[in-house]
Design a protein around this motif. Sequence first.
Motif, PDB file in Angstrom:
ATOM      1  N   VAL A 259     -54.639   5.745   2.031  1.00 39.05           N
ATOM      2  CA  VAL A 259     -53.758   4.809   2.732  1.00 39.05           C
ATOM      3  C   VAL A 259     -53.026   3.931   1.729  1.00 39.05           C
ATOM      4  N   LEU A 260     -53.754   3.375   0.778  1.00 36.79           N
ATOM      5  CA  LEU A 260     -53.148   2.467  -0.197  1.00 36.79           C
ATOM      6  C   LEU A 260     -52.146   3.183  -1.093  1.00 36.79           C
ATOM      7  N   GLY A 261     -52.303   4.485  -1.277  1.00 36.98           N
ATOM      8  CA  GLY A 261     -51.412   5.236  -2.152  1.00 36.98           C
ATOM      9  C   GLY A 261     -50.191   5.809  -1.462  1.00 36.98           C
ATOM     10  N   LEU A 262     -50.025   5.569  -0.173  1.00 35.67           N
ATOM     11  CA  LEU A 262     -48.875   6.112   0.549  1.00 35.67           C
ATOM     12  C   LEU A 262     -47.567   5.516   0.042  1.00 35.67           C
ATOM     13  N   HIS A 263     -46.554   6.367  -0.076  1.00 34.91           N
ATOM     14  CA  HIS A 263     -45.199   5.940  -0.394  1.00 34.91           C
ATOM     15  C   HIS A 263     -44.348   6.019   0.868  1.00 34.91           C
ATOM     16  N   LEU A 264     -43.234   5.326   0.852  1.00 37.13           N
ATOM     17  CA  LEU A 264     -42.335   5.360   1.999  1.00 37.13           C
ATOM     18  C   LEU A 264     -41.864   6.780   2.297  1.00 37.13           C
ATOM     19  N   ASP A 265     -41.720   7.587   1.239  1.00 30.85           N
ATOM     20  CA  ASP A 265     -41.275   8.969   1.425  1.00 30.85           C
ATOM     21  C   ASP A 265     -42.328   9.832   2.100  1.00 30.85           C
ATOM     22  N   ASP A 266     -43.581   9.372   2.149  1.00 32.19           N
ATOM     23  CA  ASP A 266     -44.659  10.159   2.760  1.00 32.19           C
ATOM     24  C   ASP A 266     -44.706  10.008   4.270  1.00 32.19           C
ATOM     25  N   LEU A 267     -43.926   9.099   4.811  1.00 34.59           N
ATOM     26  CA  LEU A 267     -43.942   8.834   6.250  1.00 34.59           C
ATOM     27  C   LEU A 267     -42.851   9.660   6.930  1.00 34.59           C
ATOM     28  N   ALA A 268     -43.252  10.501   7.863  1.00 35.30           N
ATOM     29  CA  ALA A 268     -42.296  11.314   8.624  1.00 35.30           C
ATOM     30  C   ALA A 268     -42.402  10.911  10.089  1.00 35.30           C
ATOM     31  N   TYR A 269     -41.615   9.909  10.479  1.00 35.08           N
ATOM     32  CA  TYR A 269     -41.726   9.374  11.839  1.00 35.08           C
ATOM     33  C   TYR A 269     -41.303  10.413  12.874  1.00 35.08           C
ATOM     34  N   GLY A 270     -40.204  11.143  12.583  1.00 31.27           N
ATOM     35  CA  GLY A 270     -39.705  12.108  13.549  1.00 31.27           C
ATOM     36  C   GLY A 270     -40.679  13.228  13.825  1.00 31.27           C
ATOM     37  N   ARG A 271     -41.384  13.678  12.783  1.00 33.15           N
ATOM     38  CA  ARG A 271     -42.346  14.769  12.950  1.00 33.15           C
ATOM     39  C   ARG A 271     -43.745  14.233  13.236  1.00 33.15           C
ATOM     40  N   ARG A 272     -43.873  12.916  13.292  1.00 31.35           N
ATOM     41  CA  ARG A 272     -45.143  12.249  13.621  1.00 31.35           C
ATOM     42  C   ARG A 272     -46.279  12.702  12.701  1.00 31.35           C
ATOM     43  N   ARG A 273     -46.066  12.485  11.419  1.00 36.30           N
ATOM     44  CA  ARG A 273     -47.059  12.887  10.431  1.00 36.30           C
ATOM     45  C   ARG A 273     -46.883  12.090   9.151  1.00 36.30           C
ATOM     46  N   VAL A 274     -47.931  12.085   8.341  1.00 34.04           N
ATOM     47  CA  VAL A 274     -47.851  11.532   6.988  1.00 34.04           C
ATOM     48  C   VAL A 274     -48.324  12.607   6.022  1.00 34.04           C
ATOM     49  N   VAL A 275     -47.816  12.543   4.816  1.00 34.74           N
ATOM     50  CA  VAL A 275     -48.213  13.487   3.770  1.00 34.74           C
ATOM     51  C   VAL A 275     -49.089  12.741   2.764  1.00 34.74           C
ATOM     52  N   VAL A 276     -50.292  13.218   2.575  1.00 33.97           N
ATOM     53  CA  VAL A 276     -51.222  12.614   1.617  1.00 33.97           C
ATOM     54  C   VAL A 276     -51.045  13.353   0.298  1.00 33.97           C
ATOM     55  N   ARG A 277     -50.536  12.655  -0.713  1.00 28.79           N
ATOM     56  CA  ARG A 277     -50.256  13.266  -2.012  1.00 28.79           C
ATOM     57  C   ARG A 277     -51.200  12.708  -3.069  1.00 28.79           C
ATOM     58  N   HIS A 278     -51.472  13.532  -4.075  1.00 28.90           N
ATOM     59  CA  HIS A 278     -52.323  13.085  -5.178  1.00 28.90           C
ATOM     60  C   HIS A 278     -51.450  12.400  -6.229  1.00 28.90           C
ATOM     61  N   ARG A 279     -51.760  11.154  -6.486  1.00 28.74           N
ATOM     62  CA  ARG A 279     -51.049  10.382  -7.504  1.00 28.74           C
ATOM     63  C   ARG A 279     -52.060   9.596  -8.336  1.00 28.74           C
ATOM     64  N   ASP A 280     -51.701   9.316  -9.564  1.00 29.31           N
ATOM     65  CA  ASP A 280     -52.591   8.527 -10.427  1.00 29.31           C
ATOM     66  C   ASP A 280     -51.838   7.408 -11.135  1.00 29.31           C
ATOM     67  N   ASP A 281     -50.748   6.928 -10.515  1.00 31.02           N
ATOM     68  CA  ASP A 281     -49.938   5.891 -11.148  1.00 31.02           C
ATOM     69  C   ASP A 281     -49.931   4.586 -10.356  1.00 31.02           C
ATOM     70  N   HIS A 282     -50.914   4.405  -9.486  1.00 27.02           N
ATOM     71  CA  HIS A 282     -50.971   3.165  -8.704  1.00 27.02           C
ATOM     72  C   HIS A 282     -51.285   1.998  -9.640  1.00 27.02           C
ATOM     73  N   PRO A 283     -50.549   0.894  -9.538  1.00 24.55           N
ATOM     74  CA  PRO A 283     -50.771  -0.231 -10.465  1.00 24.55           C
ATOM     75  C   PRO A 283     -52.144  -0.872 -10.361  1.00 24.55           C
ATOM     76  N   LYS A 284     -52.854  -0.686  -9.244  1.00 18.50           N
ATOM     77  CA  LYS A 284     -54.201  -1.242  -9.086  1.00 18.50           C
ATOM     78  C   LYS A 284     -55.278  -0.177  -9.296  1.00 18.50           C
ATOM     79  N   GLY A 285     -54.906   0.984  -9.811  1.00 20.73           N
ATOM     80  CA  GLY A 285     -55.891   2.024 -10.096  1.00 20.73           C
ATOM     81  C   GLY A 285     -56.342   2.813  -8.888  1.00 20.73           C
TER      82      GLY A 285
END
Length: 410
Positions: free
Chosen positions: A243-269
């Motif tokens: 949840v904390l790692g979600l980006h605005l681009d991961d939200l697909a309101y029209g398709r009613r879904r979110v994409v959970v992506r693997h990232r390691d650049d969050h400023p809080k680790g």
Amino acid sequence: MDTLPLVEGRGRPSGLSGATAQGVSVRVQQRLQEDGSTLVELLDEDGTPVEVVAGFLRFLGARDCSPNTLIAYAYDLRHLWRFFASRGLSWERFGPPDAIALLEYLRSVPSRRPRRRMTLSVVTMAADGPATKLAGSTVNRILAAVSSFYEYAILSGLLERANPIEKRPDPALLYVSERHRPFMGRASRQRPVRRAVRVKTVQRVPRPLDDGQVELLLGQLRGLRDRAIVLLMLHGGLRPGEVLGLHLDDLAYGRRRVVVRHRDDHPKGVRSKSRVERVVDLHETATLAAVSAYVMNERPDDADTRLVFLIGGRGTRRLEALGYDGLVRMFSRACTRAGIREPWVTPHALRHTHATAMWEGGMRELTLQKRLGHASPESTRLYTQVSDPAVVADYHRALDALGKPVEGRS
């Protein structure tokens, strides 16, 4: 390089076998390097990094293990080095007979962490008063870390003998249906093994929140952001890090879904636990409606980050990304106001609640595994122990055969 505050470990040795080790200041140090990475070191009593452990941690880092994984291994190996100090051993001389003594030693080590268990705990006397012992699962994890350390030493040519944490073939595990099996089954070279030195532990079932607790929690959330976070975990089964790692681009309101992506650049680790990206459908209208309301009305519009969940308000931390600590504080305060504060009621309990509801609602095990992002079916099968429809159906048939009424069934 900036030095981070030292993080104290899970417990210090005490008692007869650990009295000597208490005076040994073997500690773990974390240092933030110029490139933004975290250097984790195990320091001996002279403050010098233990070279063989440093090599092992570098090996884990090269495998792209998370900083939290490196820190956990360092603290687990700190127990091993304190055991060496109490027995006058070195890592080169540690053998299978010493593994038994290590197990006994770990069972006497007091833990300083706040208790989260809802069961009776064994108490031991430390130098500064009574303390609870390390949990059996913690001891097993330390033994697994020691075994991995010696596997590294053998692989790198530093040790030319067998792993002192002995593993024995266990063919019986082939016939246990709940165990994850190799892709090629019995033809695989991967044979089921079990460590000879381990602690028997209780396999606990997940504890979901009931409808009343969920209603009380939702009623005590303050702000659109907090409601959006809780509903993503409750209705989507997302992990807190996801949840904390979600980006605005991961939200697909029209398709009613979110994409959970693997990232390691969050400023809080913050990191997602799984490296497998997935799509999570959210067809309960309240969830994405809450997220949209937060993004449109409460999220700072002058932020220069694509991260969804930020710190708002007028304080000095405004526009910073929300981290684990902030999420836990928000959740704990809401639980306190709702009167449902218990050691087991954590943000991750929302994921358990979602998974249990999906299973009881008829979702198949394979689809539930994909939705939750579990790498192993063993993790998903935990929820079948909360409520198994097949077991309930057989139970009803047995009651019918005995001529006994079944309450709640028409």
